[in-house]
Scaffold this active site. Sequence first.
Site, PDB file in Angstrom:
ATOM      1  N   CYS A 116       2.256   2.287  -6.666  1.00  0.00           N
ATOM      2  CA  CYS A 116       2.716   2.722  -7.990  1.00  0.00           C
ATOM      3  C   CYS A 116       1.554   3.025  -8.929  1.00  0.00           C
ATOM      4  CB  CYS A 116       3.596   1.649  -8.626  1.00  0.00           C
ATOM      5  SG  CYS A 116       4.943   1.038  -7.604  1.00  0.00           S
ATOM      6  N   ASP A 117       0.559   2.159  -8.950  1.00  0.00           N
ATOM      7  CA  ASP A 117      -0.454   2.189 -10.004  1.00  0.00           C
ATOM      8  C   ASP A 117      -1.884   2.460  -9.540  1.00  0.00           C
ATOM      9  OD1 ASP A 117       1.544   1.544 -11.863  1.00  0.00           O
ATOM     10  OD2 ASP A 117       1.342  -0.584 -11.434  1.00  0.00           O
ATOM     11  N   CYS A 176       1.770  -3.480  -7.531  1.00  0.00           N
ATOM     12  CA  CYS A 176       2.128  -2.353  -6.676  1.00  0.00           C
ATOM     13  C   CYS A 176       1.012  -1.316  -6.657  1.00  0.00           C
ATOM     14  CB  CYS A 176       3.435  -1.711  -7.142  1.00  0.00           C
ATOM     15  SG  CYS A 176       3.951  -0.299  -6.158  1.00  0.00           S
TER      16      CYS A 176
END
Length: 352
Positions: free
Chosen positions: A158-159, A155
């Site tokens: 997300c990261d 992701c």
Amino acid sequence: MTLRRRYVPPTWLKRIRDVAETKATRLLIIGAGPAGYTAAIYAARAGLAPLLVAGLQPGGQLTITTEVENFPGFADAVQGPWLMEQMRAQAEHVGTTIAQDLVTRIELGAHPFRVALDGGGAIEAEAVVVATGAQARWLGVPGERELSGFGVSACATCDGFFFRGRDVAVIGGGNSAVEEALYLSNLARHVTVVHRRDAFRAERILQQRLFAKSNVTVLWDHATEAVLGTDAARPVARAVLLRHARTGERRELAVDGVFVAIGHDPATALFRGQLAMDGGGYIEVEPGSTRTSVAGVFAAGEVADRIYRQAVTAAGTGCMAAIDAEKWLAHRGAEAPSAASYGPDYGTGRAA
């Protein structure tokens, strides 16, 4: 006087056992990620006393996420498992019953809905919220799962923030891979897209945007054989081992982060043939709601979301599902309520 024990046929014993082990609930929530826990919180506060079946991975994908920086309410990054523990505690605090069990079968053809559990019990529910989520597809190569959260991610949204100014690789060739690479190109120093074929499957407009990026390189005809880690006590990703699909030549590509972007699989096998789904297996819901093709069944989170796939959007649809379910239960036997019937104050504590 001698009392005789009455003979009970085995089939009757089974029926007696089934009745004894069957729990009844107004609202059953299947899944214990952000969507499921949020649905439970809202449903419990609405007086529905929901029962939540947690499944194999309570907490969902956030339990394998080391740091979460994009969930509102926290100035500093928090640990994914801790965040899910807090959601669970909140759900229990307001009145949710949580069962550490797994749903193995569900029957949606008759009311009340009937669910069989792996532990041998059963549940009868007036309404159901499906929040079973989705799982990222993985390559299945050495080092990939071992380094997940330590340089390997599925992701970028997300990261990606953790790889600002660094070199990363994106594995894949469809829309997911190109979109991830585009997102990362605004954060990373350089993005290398590794694709096992000689052309993308992604939409043409996405490809054009990607090729226009000066800090993106595409490695065609390369398969990823392994993710390599450092020699530290807690290894982190340092490179990917690649093999040319035609020549067989192997090479290492040094990177700080590896983003696997080969798609997601929604956890909808239980509902196949009972709920309407799209071609990818995602549950279809009415626009602007969480209502599925079966009255009284609602879908929340990634099980019905193939676009955003974020914890905060999952939580939002969990809230929607609880409100939809509460209104449906209140109006059973009447025409299903529209969103306008909820009123502007519903869920704020000011609702009548």
